[in-house]
Design a protein around this motif. Structure first.
Motif, mmCIF file in Angstrom:
data_model
loop_
_atom_site.group_PDB
_atom_site.id
_atom_site.type_symbol
_atom_site.label_atom_id
_atom_site.label_comp_id
_atom_site.label_asym_id
_atom_site.label_seq_id
_atom_site.Cartn_x
_atom_site.Cartn_y
_atom_site.Cartn_z
ATOM 1 N N THR A 182 0.810 -1.232 0.000
ATOM 2 C CA THR A 182 0.000 0.000 0.000
ATOM 3 C C THR A 182 0.837 1.272 0.000
ATOM 4 N N SER A 183 2.127 1.154 0.384
ATOM 5 C CA SER A 183 3.042 2.292 0.499
ATOM 6 C C SER A 183 2.749 3.158 1.721
ATOM 7 N N ARG A 184 1.852 2.722 2.591
ATOM 8 C CA ARG A 184 1.589 3.484 3.815
ATOM 9 C C ARG A 184 2.812 3.512 4.722
ATOM 10 N N VAL A 185 3.009 4.665 5.376
ATOM 11 C CA VAL A 185 3.930 4.744 6.504
ATOM 12 C C VAL A 185 3.036 5.004 7.713
ATOM 13 N N PHE A 186 2.973 4.051 8.614
ATOM 14 C CA PHE A 186 2.074 4.202 9.755
ATOM 15 C C PHE A 186 2.531 5.365 10.641
ATOM 16 N N THR A 187 1.541 6.095 11.165
ATOM 17 C CA THR A 187 1.875 7.253 12.004
ATOM 18 C C THR A 187 2.237 6.783 13.418
ATOM 19 N N LEU A 188 2.879 7.672 14.151
ATOM 20 C CA LEU A 188 3.233 7.360 15.536
ATOM 21 C C LEU A 188 1.981 6.980 16.318
ATOM 22 N N ASP A 189 0.913 7.722 16.084
ATOM 23 C CA ASP A 189 -0.331 7.472 16.801
ATOM 24 C C ASP A 189 -0.881 6.075 16.493
ATOM 25 N N GLU A 190 -0.863 5.700 15.221
ATOM 26 C CA GLU A 190 -1.336 4.355 14.844
ATOM 27 C C GLU A 190 -0.479 3.279 15.509
ATOM 28 N N LEU A 191 0.839 3.489 15.481
ATOM 29 C CA LEU A 191 1.735 2.474 16.045
ATOM 30 C C LEU A 191 1.561 2.378 17.561
ATOM 31 N N GLN A 192 1.330 3.530 18.191
ATOM 32 C CA GLN A 192 1.116 3.504 19.644
ATOM 33 C C GLN A 192 -0.161 2.745 19.985
ATOM 34 N N PHE A 193 -1.159 2.896 19.122
ATOM 35 C CA PHE A 193 -2.405 2.167 19.353
ATOM 36 C C PHE A 193 -2.167 0.658 19.245
ATOM 37 N N ILE A 194 -1.419 0.248 18.207
ATOM 38 C CA ILE A 194 -1.101 -1.187 18.046
ATOM 39 C C ILE A 194 -0.324 -1.672 19.266
ATOM 40 N N ALA A 195 0.649 -0.844 19.692
ATOM 41 C CA ALA A 195 1.484 -1.221 20.843
ATOM 42 C C ALA A 195 0.626 -1.403 22.105
ATOM 43 N N SER A 196 -0.378 -0.543 22.260
ATOM 44 C CA SER A 196 -1.199 -0.651 23.478
ATOM 45 C C SER A 196 -1.970 -1.985 23.471
ATOM 46 N N LEU A 197 -2.373 -2.431 22.290
ATOM 47 C CA LEU A 197 -3.077 -3.728 22.215
ATOM 48 C C LEU A 197 -2.101 -4.887 22.468
ATOM 49 N N CYS A 198 -0.872 -4.746 21.984
ATOM 50 C CA CYS A 198 0.139 -5.784 22.239
ATOM 51 C C CYS A 198 0.383 -5.912 23.744
ATOM 52 N N GLN A 199 0.444 -4.767 24.411
ATOM 53 C CA GLN A 199 0.655 -4.759 25.872
ATOM 54 C C GLN A 199 -0.518 -5.424 26.577
ATOM 55 N N LYS A 200 -1.716 -5.025 26.144
ATOM 56 C CA LYS A 200 -2.922 -5.512 26.820
ATOM 57 C C LYS A 200 -3.034 -7.035 26.727
ATOM 58 N N TRP A 201 -2.700 -7.598 25.552
ATOM 59 C CA TRP A 201 -2.923 -9.027 25.326
ATOM 60 C C TRP A 201 -1.639 -9.858 25.410
ATOM 61 N N GLY A 202 -0.523 -9.229 25.746
ATOM 62 C CA GLY A 202 0.741 -9.976 25.833
ATOM 63 C C GLY A 202 1.170 -10.514 24.473
ATOM 64 N N THR A 203 0.934 -9.718 23.437
ATOM 65 C CA THR A 203 1.209 -10.157 22.061
ATOM 66 C C THR A 203 2.592 -9.697 21.603
ATOM 67 N N LEU A 204 3.253 -10.556 20.825
ATOM 68 C CA LEU A 204 4.557 -10.199 20.260
ATOM 69 C C LEU A 204 4.368 -9.453 18.948
ATOM 70 N N ALA A 205 5.324 -8.596 18.613
ATOM 71 C CA ALA A 205 5.278 -7.885 17.326
ATOM 72 C C ALA A 205 6.407 -8.404 16.449
ATOM 73 N N ILE A 206 6.040 -8.809 15.235
ATOM 74 C CA ILE A 206 7.053 -9.242 14.262
ATOM 75 C C ILE A 206 7.042 -8.186 13.157
ATOM 76 N N CYS A 207 8.107 -7.408 13.118
ATOM 77 C CA CYS A 207 8.103 -6.211 12.266
ATOM 78 C C CYS A 207 9.010 -6.390 11.064
ATOM 79 N N ASP A 208 8.419 -6.201 9.884
ATOM 80 C CA ASP A 208 9.183 -6.213 8.639
ATOM 81 C C ASP A 208 9.432 -4.752 8.280
ATOM 82 N N GLU A 209 10.681 -4.313 8.522
ATOM 83 C CA GLU A 209 11.016 -2.897 8.307
ATOM 84 C C GLU A 209 12.016 -2.736 7.166
ATOM 85 N N ILE A 210 11.913 -3.588 6.158
ATOM 86 C CA ILE A 210 12.888 -3.596 5.068
ATOM 87 C C ILE A 210 12.908 -2.272 4.291
ATOM 88 N N TYR A 211 11.792 -1.531 4.298
ATOM 89 C CA TYR A 211 11.760 -0.243 3.574
ATOM 90 C C TYR A 211 12.015 0.942 4.508
#
Ligand code: GLN
Length: 398
Positions: A182-211
């Motif tokens: 999609t060529s999207r660059v997620f905003t800090l706010d979007e990423l913080q929201f994802i992070a808050s859900l990872c914290q809440k549910w004890g979820t790991l993040a697998i990040c593909d940051e090749i670009y």
């Protein structure tokens, strides 16, 4: 005569569930169309420019110096140190001895991360559309993909939909940022929201940051692991391929906390043993590139993006101006095709332009009216594509 299908029933279920790659299919279309004349190939994500001479010289010198045997399984210590330094510069302290593993590209890295933590039946969240490899990667690990939509035209996600996708079976979420296709660059706010859900549910993040270095118009790529609380639960996967224009060298890496790295290295050892040795040497040099190298990367690609944007607009495509990565994910609805595979076929055979049909980036069986173009190509190539695609303008119904 031997029955070519006799072995079918012996195939693993895992393999039966994995479709063959549509990107690879587009490359086949390109090869077939090339046989009947000149085509402009904007399909696979790779640069049309030569690799910088200094990197090539390093690889050649390493081969000449007999650096052709297995490398340190976890990656050459000097390369791991260079990688750690790179992350330290971005504000993420990384221990090269216990937290860095050099892999055969990000492709291996994502597979390793999943194989390291996913048990059969564990759920893994991913955004859809997704980079073609990620769904099969989850299936290979025995995981169950859960999809959350990125929606046209700006490819953002609905926060409540994402929140609903998490539950106690959610082991991980894959975040590809900047995002292919999609060529999207997620905003800090979007990423913080994802992070808050990872914290809440004890979820790991697998990040593909090749670009990570391919971010346009002054946007900033936020490394997910730098968000509060995320360092201890993130696998950061990146590599040399796109930034240094060496997709065929297959050198990537995974940064993860020591406990995950130790386990992941065991999988890596038995899977590929080590990434190619001479290219790891060249990688040490590439990672020492001065800031100017990255500034040039941005200005050169921005010019290419803008050139193709003008052509696509003239032809009648609708699209989000790429925020990051080197892809346009363009909507072809105005042209009146039935489905995106027919569309890609028409592009190849009639217009002699090769693109990836959008359905490559969705679950099987979907039809999208989208195509992906790679714009990291010389201007003449983009202009030729533009000239040919202009023929579509006459198909637009007013
Ligand atoms: N990452 C590249 C792309 O998206 C190459 C992928 C591939 O060949 N599967 O086109």
């Amino acid at each position: 005569m031997r029955n070519p299908n006799a072995g079918q029933r012996l195939l693993s279920q895992r393999v039966r569930d994995i479709p063959s790659s549509t990107i690879r299919g587009a490359m086949k279309l390109a090869a077939d169309a090339t046989a009947c004349g000149d085509v402009v190939n904007l399909a696979q994500g790779l640069s049309g420019f030569p690799t910088p001479q200094a990197f090539k010289d390093e690889a050649i010198a390493a081969i000449a110096a007999n650096r052709n045997q297995y490398c340190d399984t976890f990656g050459h210590p000097l390369l791991r140190q260079a990688i750690a330094k790179k992350y330290q510069r971005s504000g993420l302290p990384v221990d090269w001895e216990t937290e860095v593993t050099v892999t055969c590209g990000v492709s291996e890295g994502i597979n390793l991360a999943l194989l390291t933590v996913v048990n059969p039946g564990d759920e893994v969240i991913m955004f859809e559309p997704f980079y073609e490899n990620h769904r099969p990667n989850i299936l290979i690990a025995g995981g169950v993909p859960k999809f959350v939509q990125l929606r046209k035209p700006d490819w953002t996600f609905d926060r409540s939909e994402l929140a609903r996708a998490f539950n106690k079976r959610t082991k991980a979420i894959i975040i590809n940022n900047p995002n292919n296709p999609t060529s999207r660059v997620f905003t800090l706010d979007e990423l913080q929201f994802i992070a808050s859900l990872c914290q809440k549910w004890g979820t790991l993040a697998i990040c593909d940051e090749i670009y990570e270095h391919m971010v346009w118009d002054g946007r900033r790529h936020v490394m997910f692991s730098t968000l509060p609380g995320m360092e201890e639960r993130t696998f950061t996967c990146s590599g040399l391929s796109k930034t240094y224009n060496v997709t065929g060298w297959r050198v990537g890496w995974v940064i993860a906390p020591a406990v995950y790295t130790e386990a992941l290295r065991r999988v890596h050892d038995y899977l590929t043993l080590s990434a190619p040795t001479p290219f790891q040497y060249a990688g040490i040099c590439a990672l020492e590139s001065p800031p100017q190298f990255y500034d040039d990367l941005v200005s050169e690609h921005t010019a290419l993006r803008d050139r193709l944007a003008g052509h696509l607009q003239a032809a009648g495509f609708n699209f989000l101006l790429p925020q990051g990565s080197y892809f346009f994910f363009a909507d072809c609805s105005p042209f009146g095709f039935e489905d995106d595979r027919q569309l890609a076929q028409y592009f190849a055979e009639v217009l002699k332009v090769i693109a990836v049909p959008g359905s490559a980036f969705y679950q099987p069986g979907q039809n999208t009216n989208l195509v992906r173009f790679c714009f990291a190509k010389p201007l003449e190539m983009l202009d030729l594509a533009g000239e040919r695609l202009l023929a579509l303008a006459s198909r637009v119904k007013n």
